[in-house]
Scaffold this motif. Structure first.
Motif, PDB file in Angstrom:
ATOM      1  N   GLN A  23       0.824  -1.211   0.000  1.00  0.00           N
ATOM      2  CA  GLN A  23       0.000   0.000   0.000  1.00  0.00           C
ATOM      3  C   GLN A  23       0.857   1.260   0.000  1.00  0.00           C
ATOM      4  O   GLN A  23       0.501   2.273   0.573  1.00  0.00           O
ATOM      5  CB  GLN A  23      -0.960   0.005   1.193  1.00  0.00           C
ATOM      6  N   SER A  24       2.029   1.156  -0.596  1.00  0.00           N
ATOM      7  CA  SER A  24       2.969   2.265  -0.648  1.00  0.00           C
ATOM      8  C   SER A  24       3.614   2.279  -2.028  1.00  0.00           C
ATOM      9  O   SER A  24       3.734   1.234  -2.664  1.00  0.00           O
ATOM     10  CB  SER A  24       4.031   2.087   0.433  1.00  0.00           C
ATOM     11  N   GLY A  25       4.037   3.441  -2.455  1.00  0.00           N
ATOM     12  CA  GLY A  25       4.649   3.546  -3.766  1.00  0.00           C
ATOM     13  C   GLY A  25       6.143   3.767  -3.692  1.00  0.00           C
ATOM     14  O   GLY A  25       6.718   3.969  -2.624  1.00  0.00           O
ATOM     15  N   ASP A  26       6.759   3.689  -4.854  1.00  0.00           N
ATOM     16  CA  ASP A  26       8.191   3.948  -4.966  1.00  0.00           C
ATOM     17  C   ASP A  26       8.425   5.438  -5.166  1.00  0.00           C
ATOM     18  O   ASP A  26       7.716   6.090  -5.924  1.00  0.00           O
ATOM     19  CB  ASP A  26       8.790   3.208  -6.164  1.00  0.00           C
ATOM     20  N   LEU A  27       9.421   5.939  -4.495  1.00  0.00           N
ATOM     21  CA  LEU A  27       9.844   7.320  -4.649  1.00  0.00           C
ATOM     22  C   LEU A  27      11.209   7.293  -5.315  1.00  0.00           C
ATOM     23  O   LEU A  27      12.112   6.586  -4.859  1.00  0.00           O
ATOM     24  CB  LEU A  27       9.927   8.013  -3.285  1.00  0.00           C
ATOM     25  N   ILE A  28      11.352   8.014  -6.403  1.00  0.00           N
ATOM     26  CA  ILE A  28      12.600   8.016  -7.164  1.00  0.00           C
ATOM     27  C   ILE A  28      13.167   9.428  -7.191  1.00  0.00           C
ATOM     28  O   ILE A  28      12.464  10.383  -7.507  1.00  0.00           O
ATOM     29  CB  ILE A  28      12.371   7.504  -8.596  1.00  0.00           C
ATOM     30  N   TYR A  29      14.437   9.532  -6.818  1.00  0.00           N
ATOM     31  CA  TYR A  29      15.167  10.793  -6.914  1.00  0.00           C
ATOM     32  C   TYR A  29      16.165  10.638  -8.058  1.00  0.00           C
ATOM     33  O   TYR A  29      16.941   9.689  -8.075  1.00  0.00           O
ATOM     34  CB  TYR A  29      15.977  11.078  -5.648  1.00  0.00           C
ATOM     35  N   THR A  30      16.151  11.574  -8.977  1.00  0.00           N
ATOM     36  CA  THR A  30      17.133  11.599 -10.053  1.00  0.00           C
ATOM     37  C   THR A  30      18.007  12.827  -9.836  1.00  0.00           C
ATOM     38  O   THR A  30      17.516  13.954  -9.881  1.00  0.00           O
ATOM     39  CB  THR A  30      16.446  11.658 -11.426  1.00  0.00           C
ATOM     40  N   VAL A  31      19.282  12.580  -9.578  1.00  0.00           N
ATOM     41  CA  VAL A  31      20.236  13.650  -9.304  1.00  0.00           C
ATOM     42  C   VAL A  31      21.075  13.882 -10.556  1.00  0.00           C
ATOM     43  O   VAL A  31      21.644  12.936 -11.113  1.00  0.00           O
ATOM     44  CB  VAL A  31      21.162  13.273  -8.122  1.00  0.00           C
ATOM     45  N   ILE A  32      21.124  15.108 -11.008  1.00  0.00           N
ATOM     46  CA  ILE A  32      21.984  15.488 -12.123  1.00  0.00           C
ATOM     47  C   ILE A  32      23.192  16.187 -11.523  1.00  0.00           C
ATOM     48  O   ILE A  32      23.039  17.151 -10.768  1.00  0.00           O
ATOM     49  CB  ILE A  32      21.250  16.401 -13.114  1.00  0.00           C
ATOM     50  N   TYR A  33      24.361  15.675 -11.836  1.00  0.00           N
ATOM     51  CA  TYR A  33      25.574  16.208 -11.200  1.00  0.00           C
ATOM     52  C   TYR A  33      26.707  16.389 -12.203  1.00  0.00           C
ATOM     53  O   TYR A  33      26.683  15.811 -13.288  1.00  0.00           O
ATOM     54  CB  TYR A  33      26.023  15.278 -10.061  1.00  0.00           C
ATOM     55  N   LYS A  34      27.658  17.180 -11.814  1.00  0.00           N
ATOM     56  CA  LYS A  34      28.810  17.480 -12.654  1.00  0.00           C
ATOM     57  C   LYS A  34      30.023  16.747 -12.080  1.00  0.00           C
ATOM     58  O   LYS A  34      30.287  16.807 -10.877  1.00  0.00           O
ATOM     59  CB  LYS A  34      29.072  18.978 -12.663  1.00  0.00           C
ATOM     60  N   SER A  35      30.734  16.045 -12.959  1.00  0.00           N
ATOM     61  CA  SER A  35      31.915  15.290 -12.536  1.00  0.00           C
ATOM     62  C   SER A  35      32.747  14.952 -13.766  1.00  0.00           C
ATOM     63  O   SER A  35      32.278  15.075 -14.906  1.00  0.00           O
ATOM     64  CB  SER A  35      31.456  13.987 -11.840  1.00  0.00           C
ATOM     65  N   ASP A  36      33.977  14.527 -13.529  1.00  0.00           N
ATOM     66  CA  ASP A  36      34.839  14.104 -14.637  1.00  0.00           C
ATOM     67  C   ASP A  36      34.427  12.753 -15.204  1.00  0.00           C
ATOM     68  O   ASP A  36      34.708  12.433 -16.345  1.00  0.00           O
ATOM     69  CB  ASP A  36      36.295  14.049 -14.177  1.00  0.00           C
ATOM     70  N   GLU A  37      33.780  11.931 -14.355  1.00  0.00           N
ATOM     71  CA  GLU A  37      33.333  10.601 -14.776  1.00  0.00           C
ATOM     72  C   GLU A  37      32.132  10.188 -13.939  1.00  0.00           C
ATOM     73  O   GLU A  37      31.903  10.744 -12.859  1.00  0.00           O
ATOM     74  CB  GLU A  37      34.461   9.591 -14.633  1.00  0.00           C
ATOM     75  N   PRO A  38      31.362   9.189 -14.412  1.00  0.00           N
ATOM     76  CA  PRO A  38      30.209   8.737 -13.634  1.00  0.00           C
ATOM     77  C   PRO A  38      30.642   8.164 -12.284  1.00  0.00           C
ATOM     78  O   PRO A  38      31.704   7.541 -12.169  1.00  0.00           O
ATOM     79  CB  PRO A  38      29.587   7.650 -14.495  1.00  0.00           C
TER      80      PRO A  38
END
Length: 65
Positions: free
Chosen positions: A48-63
């Motif tokens: 009876q609960s849903g998924d919460l998704i955070y998408t973070v956009i970030y700056k870096s030299d590599e993933p």
């Protein structure tokens, strides 16, 4: 370069998800360019609960995992 990191948690445990995201940011010392949230809710689910998704956009030299 710009990269995306996704975090998934439950809508009723936002503090836990916030903590995971904040810890990841602190550990990796990345520059955050944006943060998007989405809620996926299945009304017939056992939890009876849903998924919460955070998408973070970030700056870096590599993933960063």
């Amino acid at each position: 370069m710009k990269f995306v990191k996704t975090f998934k948690g439950y809508e009723d445990k936002t503090a836990l998800l916030d903590g995971m995201v904040n810890q990841w940011i602190a550990d990796n010392k990345v520059e955050i360019l944006g943060l998007e949230t989405a809620l996926s809710h299945e009304y017939e689910s056992r939890a009876q609960s849903g998924d919460l998704i955070y998408t973070v956009i970030y700056k870096s030299d590599e993933p960063i995992a």
